[in-house]
Design a protein around this motif. Structure first.
Motif, short mmCIF file in Angstrom:
data_model
loop_
_atom_site.label_atom_id
_atom_site.label_comp_id
_atom_site.label_asym_id
_atom_site.label_seq_id
_atom_site.Cartn_x
_atom_site.Cartn_y
_atom_site.Cartn_z
N GLN A 64 -9.63 -43.75 28.08
CA GLN A 64 -10.29 -43.32 29.33
C GLN A 64 -9.52 -43.89 30.52
OE1 GLN A 64 -14.40 -42.91 28.81
NE2 GLN A 64 -14.88 -43.37 30.95
N GLU A 65 -9.52 -43.17 31.62
CA GLU A 65 -8.90 -43.74 32.82
C GLU A 65 -9.68 -43.32 34.06
OE1 GLU A 65 -4.86 -42.01 32.81
OE2 GLU A 65 -5.58 -40.72 34.42
N HIS A 66 -9.55 -44.11 35.13
CA HIS A 66 -10.16 -43.72 36.40
C HIS A 66 -9.36 -44.35 37.54
CE1 HIS A 66 -11.94 -47.69 37.33
NE2 HIS A 66 -12.23 -47.78 36.05
N ALA A 67 -9.54 -43.79 38.72
CA ALA A 67 -8.87 -44.36 39.90
C ALA A 67 -9.65 -45.58 40.36
CB ALA A 67 -8.81 -43.31 41.00
N MET A 68 -8.93 -46.60 40.78
CA MET A 68 -9.58 -47.79 41.34
C MET A 68 -9.63 -47.57 42.84
SD MET A 68 -9.94 -50.25 38.91
CE MET A 68 -9.69 -51.90 39.50
N GLY A 69 -10.84 -47.43 43.38
CA GLY A 69 -10.96 -47.19 44.82
C GLY A 69 -10.63 -45.74 45.14
N ALA B 36 -4.40 -44.93 45.36
CA ALA B 36 -5.26 -45.78 44.54
C ALA B 36 -4.60 -46.07 43.20
CB ALA B 36 -6.60 -45.09 44.32
N ASP B 37 -4.79 -47.28 42.69
CA ASP B 37 -4.29 -47.62 41.37
C ASP B 37 -5.09 -46.87 40.31
OD1 ASP B 37 -2.35 -49.32 42.21
OD2 ASP B 37 -3.57 -51.14 42.04
N ALA B 38 -4.44 -46.68 39.14
CA ALA B 38 -5.15 -46.09 38.01
C ALA B 38 -5.50 -47.20 37.03
CB ALA B 38 -4.28 -45.05 37.33
N ALA B 39 -6.73 -47.17 36.51
CA ALA B 39 -7.11 -48.11 35.45
C ALA B 39 -7.20 -47.31 34.17
CB ALA B 39 -8.45 -48.75 35.77
N ALA B 40 -6.52 -47.80 33.10
CA ALA B 40 -6.57 -47.12 31.81
C ALA B 40 -7.19 -48.05 30.77
CB ALA B 40 -5.17 -46.72 31.38
N TYR B 41 -8.02 -47.48 29.90
CA TYR B 41 -8.68 -48.25 28.84
C TYR B 41 -8.32 -47.60 27.52
CZ TYR B 41 -11.57 -49.35 32.90
OH TYR B 41 -12.01 -49.72 34.14
N ILE B 42 -7.86 -48.37 26.58
CA ILE B 42 -7.49 -47.80 25.28
C ILE B 42 -8.06 -48.63 24.14
CG2 ILE B 42 -5.51 -47.54 23.69
CD1 ILE B 42 -4.04 -46.16 25.89
N GLY C 129 -7.30 -52.55 25.05
CA GLY C 129 -6.40 -52.92 26.12
C GLY C 129 -6.77 -52.22 27.42
N VAL C 130 -6.49 -52.89 28.52
CA VAL C 130 -6.75 -52.34 29.84
C VAL C 130 -5.50 -52.58 30.68
CG1 VAL C 130 -8.24 -52.44 31.88
CG2 VAL C 130 -9.19 -52.96 29.62
N ALA C 131 -5.17 -51.64 31.56
CA ALA C 131 -4.06 -51.88 32.48
C ALA C 131 -4.33 -51.17 33.80
CB ALA C 131 -2.76 -51.38 31.87
N ILE C 132 -3.82 -51.75 34.84
CA ILE C 132 -3.94 -51.14 36.17
C ILE C 132 -2.52 -50.96 36.71
CG2 ILE C 132 -5.02 -51.35 38.44
CD1 ILE C 132 -6.42 -53.87 36.94
N GLN C 133 -2.18 -49.75 37.06
CA GLN C 133 -0.85 -49.46 37.61
C GLN C 133 -0.97 -48.35 38.63
OE1 GLN C 133 2.04 -50.98 36.93
NE2 GLN C 133 1.33 -52.28 35.23
N GLN C 134 -0.02 -48.32 39.54
CA GLN C 134 0.03 -47.20 40.49
C GLN C 134 0.29 -45.91 39.76
OE1 GLN C 134 1.59 -47.14 44.60
NE2 GLN C 134 -0.52 -46.65 44.13
N ASP C 135 1.20 -45.97 38.77
CA ASP C 135 1.58 -44.80 37.97
C ASP C 135 0.63 -44.69 36.78
OD1 ASP C 135 2.73 -43.08 36.18
OD2 ASP C 135 4.59 -44.21 35.94
N SER C 136 -0.07 -43.56 36.69
CA SER C 136 -1.11 -43.47 35.66
C SER C 136 -0.52 -43.40 34.25
CB SER C 136 -2.03 -42.28 35.93
OG SER C 136 -1.30 -41.10 35.84
N VAL C 137 0.72 -42.85 34.08
CA VAL C 137 1.36 -42.84 32.75
C VAL C 137 1.68 -44.28 32.33
CG1 VAL C 137 3.36 -42.09 31.40
CG2 VAL C 137 2.31 -40.52 33.05
#
Ligand SMILES: [Zn+2]
Length: 557
Positions: free
Chosen positions: A496-501, A506-512, A523-531
């Motif tokens: 799952q992923e969503h935009a932060m703010g 906005a950064d993308a948060a991804a949950y795997i 795992g979770v990660a926050i990056q500008q680039d959603s890939v």
């Protein structure tokens, strides 16, 4: 037997069959009179210093009290000096009336007026005690003797007031120990005082009815007040006031029912300091009104300052569960409460009436924050943990991620044996799922026939490696690259992923969630680039699964 209830007798209720107060509702705020500086002060181990009194007086004015009982100047030189300082140093705002207490003795009343010389307006509060116990055992007088004390006092109060025509005077009479006085006698003595004062609707007198000691259930007190309300002479020229104490723990309830029964004015203290178990707590009663959509006419938005000032002036702590102001009253510990609060807050719109489970008022109204709403201990469910991360840090955890995190948090809380703070939850979350032993420095995607080829460079504590994999999309290619690299089988079970703010930056948060053999990893990660966010989250999940495996192997050996 020392603990013997037969030592006591029941209170006789009033024989009243025409009660109207049970059908009444409170529709507006009563007049308030703070007695913090008099009743509150006289009950302290160390009475307040002049500085403390000044500070408390300023607070009372700031909160919006228009009537403030400031002391018993004829009985105490400190009180006398304080009243003089208020007047001489011009500390009383034009719309505030100070009130002073006096016994019904000529010399004391004289001294009371001396204390008040030059004041713009004031209430002179006369009292004498009226209950059978006080009459027979303390004063050793019959009813007529007690009425004479009150009437002579009332005459003196009226006569001496004439000597100070520059002041606008209001007279107040309290039959002290009213709650233990026969209602017929209470009416008789109050009417005798009123006959001396001859109040008018333009120049009303205040009759203040105290439960000097609270002795009955609040409904009986309401009956007493309604009886008085119906039997006063000069009713349209009397402001009916009550002054309840908390001996049975019902001072606020008694004052509220008294309002239903016809009282118009309430005396009490901020947070309930006062003789024995204390006076009626005006903060609680005013907030009760506020929470029902009634303007309490007092500004209680700054409860932290009120609590601090009262604690500093009385040297008494405020209970952490004190209604509306206690440290813990906007804190939910149980998971089901947290979950319900969370769900209600999500659909609570500013324009709607407040309707949130377990929170009778919006904590921000009194300067408290949502951050305090949830604390996490080993009993807290996933809802509380997720709530904290969403409200404060903006993570919208998918349900499976909530479950994974709450297990880790619960373990940590059990380990330390107490609740863990919001900061700690965040630390556990980031340490476990975000900060892994490897960082993807860059990646490259090429189309290869109908598949995608991904090259990713990863920095680990062992050095920098580049891995290569092919798949239907970048994530699958990355997973294949990882499997080729360390010959373990991985499978993505949730993503799952969503935009932060908000906004395009906005950064993308991804949950795997992945399965590594039989082991789940998250795992979770926050990056500008959603890939990149999804690749890094995937790598973090693999690292976490391996860590758990290693820990379990360690425990098994
Ligand atoms: Zn009192």
């Amino acid at each position: 037997m020392a603990f013997d209830h037969k030592k006591y007798r029941p209170y006789h209720p009033i024989n009243k069959t025409d009660r109207r107060w049970p059908n009444a509702t409170i529709e507006h705020s009563p007049k308030w009179c703070s007695v913090d500086l008099r009743d509150g002060n006289q009950a302290l181990i160390d009475p307040m210093t002049v500085d403390q009194k000044d500070r408390l007086f300023s607070l009372l004015v700031e909160v919006g009290f228009k009537e403030i009982e400031v002391g018993f100047p004829a009985a105490s030189q400190t009180d006398f000096d304080f009243v003089r300082s208020l007047i001489e140093q011009n500390k009383i705002p034009d719309d505030v009336t100070i009130q002073v207490l006096t016994q019904a003795r000529h010399d004391l009343i004289e001294r009371t007026y001396e204390a008040l010389k030059g004041v713009k307006q004031a209430v002179v509060h006369l009292y004498n005690s009226t209950s059978p116990t006080q009459r027979e055992k303390v004063f050793k007088l019959d009813k007529q003797g007690i009425v004479d004390i009150a009437v002579n006092g009332a005459k003196t109060v009226k006569a001496l007031a004439a000597g100070y025509p520059e002041t606008h005077w209001t007279f107040q009479y309290s039959p002290e120990s009213f709650s233990a006085t026969e209602p017929e006698f209470a009416v008789e003595i109050c009417n005798a005082v009123l006959a001396v004062w001859q109040p008018t609707p333009e120049q009303p007198a205040i009759i203040n009815l105290p439960s000097t000691v609270e002795m009955t259930t609040p409904n009986v007190f309401a009956d007493q007040i309604e009886y008085m309300h119906e039997n006063f002479a000069y009713r349209d020229s009397v402001i009916l006031s009550v002054h309840t104490h908390n001996d049975r723990g019902c001072a606020v309830a008694a004052a509220e029912l008294a309002i239903l029964a016809g009282a118009q004015r309430v005396e009490g203290t901020l947070l309930g300091n006062g003789e024995r178990t204390g006076n009626m707590d005006i903060v609680t009663m005013a907030m009760n009104l506020y929470s029902q959509g009634i303007d309490p006419t007092l500004d209680l938005s700054g409860v932290s300052k009120i609590v601090q000032t009262i604690q500093d002036c009385t040297q008494l702590p405020v209970h952490p569960r004190h209604p509306y102001v206690g440290e813990l009253v906007y804190t939910a510990f149980s998971g089901s409460h947290q979950d319900a609060i969370n769900k209600c807050l999500q659909v609570q719109h500013e324009s709607d009436h407040w309707d949130v489970a377990y929170l009778p008022i919006d904590p921000t109204d009194v300067g408290r924050s949502y951050q305090e709403v949830v604390r996490i201990n080993s009993q807290s469910g996933k809802g509380g943990v997720a709530f904290v991360l969403e409200q404060i840090y903006g993570f919208k955890l998918p349900r499976w991620m909530q479950i994974a995190l709450s297990k880790v948090v619960q373990k940590r809380a059990e380990g330390v044996g107490k609740e863990i703070s919001v900061d700690e939850i965040y630390r556990v979350f980031t340490e476990t799922f975000i900060h892994s032993a490897g960082k993807i420095l860059n990646y490259d995607i090429h189309q290869q026939h109908d598949k995608q080829r991904l090259d990713a460079t990863i920095e680990t504590p062992h050095g920098v490696t580049t891995i290569v994999g092919i798949g239907n999309g970048p994530l699958e290619a990355f997973l294949n690259a990882l499997m080729a690299h360390d010959s373990t089988h991985y499978e993505i079970s949730d993503y799952q992923e969503h935009a932060m703010g908000a906004g395009s930056k906005a950064d993308a948060a991804a949950y795997i969630a992945i399965k590594c053999n039989d082991q789940n990893g998250y795992g979770v990660a926050i990056q500008q680039d959603s890939v990149l966010a999804s690749l890094q989250a995937c790598y973090n999940a693999v690292v976490q699964a391996k860590q758990v495996q290693d820990e379990e192997q360690l425990q098994a050996s």
